[in-house]
Design an enzyme around this catalytic site. Structure first.
Site, PDB file in Angstrom:
ATOM      1  N   THR A 175     -39.560  27.841  13.065  1.00 32.91           N
ATOM      2  CA  THR A 175     -39.655  29.220  13.524  1.00 32.91           C
ATOM      3  C   THR A 175     -40.740  29.366  14.584  1.00 32.91           C
ATOM      4  OG1 THR A 175     -41.191  29.852  11.758  1.00 32.91           O
ATOM      5  CG2 THR A 175     -38.843  30.069  11.295  1.00 32.91           C
ATOM      6  N   GLU A 218     -34.586  24.668   7.587  1.00 34.11           N
ATOM      7  CA  GLU A 218     -35.519  25.442   8.410  1.00 34.11           C
ATOM      8  C   GLU A 218     -36.927  25.361   7.834  1.00 34.11           C
ATOM      9  OE1 GLU A 218     -34.537  29.333  10.190  1.00 34.11           O
ATOM     10  OE2 GLU A 218     -36.231  30.117   9.009  1.00 34.11           O
TER      11      GLU A 218
END
Length: 595
Positions: A54, A23
């Protein structure tokens, strides 16, 4: 491809195979974005199943998330999952984001409620928006059907909103589980968890999910500890329980960042070992845009090796759903893959087929993108290439030094330094560059090398790869005429040459397509991923010549003699593609002897 399908495929092929992912988050500065993509390139080389980015709630940050997602999927060529939250997002903005990523060929979304808006303690439903992640999942499924793979968030310790005095009350925890099941039932394919540091809490959470009928994969979110203050800030924000033994280990070393990072790697490794031993074979690493700790954990687990980065093809195929059948490319863009993707981004079909014609009339026009570079790379090019050039021999020396590894950058390459296969022939390349044959692309002859070779291998283990020796270079018309004459003594050599204006010299037909790389693998047809063909060469030559001016000459002031010299070379030299079709006994460099 949907992430859930990739996980299911991996499990079906090998029940013990571990699937890992990374991520990232959108940086706040342009330099930060450049650095993120350089880091991402290195991490994606280790073949994660997917990477996610994100969501930035708000105008410019949201736009940046969309831009990064597009580049991840289509330029970095990794399966991309974009976070999407309800924070400050009326439904029209949500639909804009979903339509954008669908048009970019992205199929994966992590649907979240999101954090409270900046400056507020509690989440506030925006007018015309959604109140929770469940509403977002329902909306995506109702409007887009099965196109998107939808991931939802799971909270092993309970959602931070319900945690009181370090723990979620039992009733609140059970309500959270029931709500998670509703999200899965509404269309969630996959669960990724909030970070945790007590592995037993995660394993209990998985068991509790299974007890209430949640059957989809549950992927543990692992956040390596990189520094002490950041660790406390993140765990405080998420209300994450920290086992006392972790604080006891960190307290004596909290001011020693290197020691903290080393402990974080050790802790992350041990957590993952315990999770894998439980039978869960998926790991999601929250990188915080840093690579060393995440990669070190994977190395400790034996999941990656720095020296064994495998390639499914000699080039990396974009993860864009519309390009899944792309299986062959012209070799000319081998060192400029992003430029190639940029120029073919609008194709609705891709060159396919063994020994097929790879021509396509839809190459995009040259744009500023082809000549833009990350700031760090631009600085390196200026240091290495923007030096006074007194004569053409100074140019020869620059090309020679790159081939010998004395320079890290090349104006004709988006890649970093010499590639492993180039090092096999770098001395021969250096010699011909010093003679005025200025190489920008090459490959050595390969006859049945195992496909897991670290220098020339691709396609995975169990196969054999082959390639014809290939050279691409600039040279003067005088040198080209000598070379063409000598080629008459080497019947296996085929060549194409063209200048900036399009004057053509060749011993092949303009419709001939020559496969120069292929592989043979168990239970598969022969794979032929790289070709030399005249039609693509004509398209490529515009870009190749333009680099002399827009890439190199522009590094000098307008009236500088060096700039004038480069422009003279651009206008008078030819670009040459040379193939030795005898990949068994041939010697491509023999034709340059005595020139």
């Amino acid at each position: 491809m949907k992430v859930i399908e990739k996980i299911q495929e991996a499990t079906a092929a090998n029940a013990n195979r571990v699937v890992f992912s990374f991520e990232f988050f959108p940086p706040k500065t342009e330099d930060g974005v450049d650095n993120l993509f350089e880091r991402m390139e290195r991490m994606v080389a280790h073949n994660p199943a997917f990477c996610d980015i994100t969501w930035g709630a708000g105008g410019s940050t949201a736009d940046l998330t969309l831009e990064i997602s597009n580049r991840m999927q289509n330029m970095v060529c990794v399966e991309t999952m974009m976070h999407l939250t309800c924070t400050n997002m009326p439904v029209e903005k949500i639909d804009h984001a979903l339509a954008t990523i669908k048009s970019d060929g992205i199929q994966n979304v992590l649907a979240l409620r999101g954090d409270p808006p900046h400056g507020q303690d509690k989440f506030v439903q925006v007018e015309g928006g959604f109140a929770c992640g469940l509403d977002l999942v329902k909306h995506i499924r109702s409007k887009y059907g099965d196109y998107f793979g939808i991931t939802v968030a799971g909270y092993p310790e309970g959602h931070p909103d319900v945690i009181q005095d370090g723990e979620a009350p039992l009733e609140a925890y059970q309500n959270e589980l029931a709500y998670l099941k509703r999200k899965v039932d509404a269309g969630g394919d996959l669960i990724i968890t909030q970070l945790f540091y007590d592995t037993d809490i995660f394993l209990k959470f998985v068991n509790d999910c299974r007890q209430i009928g949640i059957t989809c994969p549950i992927v543990p979110g692992i956040m390596p500890i990189n520094n002490y203050k950041g660790f406390l800030r993140m765990t405080g924000f998420c209300k994450t329980k920290i086992p006392p033994e972790i604080m006891a280990a960190l307290d004596p070393i909290k001011d020693n960042e290197e020691a903290v990072r080393a402990y974080g790697i050790h802790l992350g490794t041990e957590m993952c070992k315990k999770i894998l031993a439980s039978g869960i074979k998926t790991l999601h690493l929250y990188t915080l845009n840093m690579e060393k700790s995440a990669l070190a954990i994977l190395m400790n687990l034996g999941l990656i090796e720095e020296s064994k980065i495998s390639r499914s093809l000699p080039w990396r195929r974009p993860a864009n759903v519309s390009r899944v059948k792309e299986d062959v490319r012209p070799i000319f863009w081998a060192n400029r893959p992003k430029s190639y993707i940029s120029r073919t981004i609008c194709w609705d079909q891709y060159p396919r087929g063994r020994w097929g014609d790879s021509r396509n009339a839809s190459y995009g026009a040259l744009s500023d993108y082809q000549f833009m570079r990350p700031r760090s790379r631009d600085k390196k090019l200026k240091e290495e290439w923007a030096v006074p050039l007194k004569n053409v021999e100074d140019i020869y020396e620059k090309f020679m030094n790159f081939c010998l590894g004395k320079l890290r950058s090349s104006l004709w390459s988006e890649l970093d330094g010499l590639q492993p296969e180039t090092k096999i022939i770098n001395e021969q390349l250096g010699n011909i560059n010093l003679k005025g044959f200025l190489t920008i692309n090459s490959q050595p002859a390969v006859n049945g090398v195992q496909s897991d070779s670290p220098s020339v291998g691709w396609g995975g283990p169990g196969g054999y790869v082959y390639q014809k020796a290939y050279l691409e270079f600039f040279c003067s018309l005088e040198k080209l005429n000598v070379l063409v004459d000598k080629c008459k003594l080497f019947p296996f050599l085929t060549y194409m040459a063209v200048n900036k204006e399009g004057s053509w010299i060749s011993n092949v037909n303009k419709t001939d397509v020559n496969a120069v790389t292929w592989g043979v693998f168990p239970a598969k047809e022969i794979i032929q991923p790289t070709v030399v063909d005249p039609a693509s060469f004509i398209v490529w030559k515009d870009e190749a010549f333009e680099i002399w001016s827009r890439g190199w000459a522009k590094l000098y002031p307008e009236a500088d003699p060096s700039r004038k010299l480069l422009e003279e070379v651009q206008s008078s030299y030819y670009l040459v593609s040379l193939v030795d079709n005898d990949y068994v006994h041939g010697d491509l460099f023999a034709v340059f002897r005595d020139i």
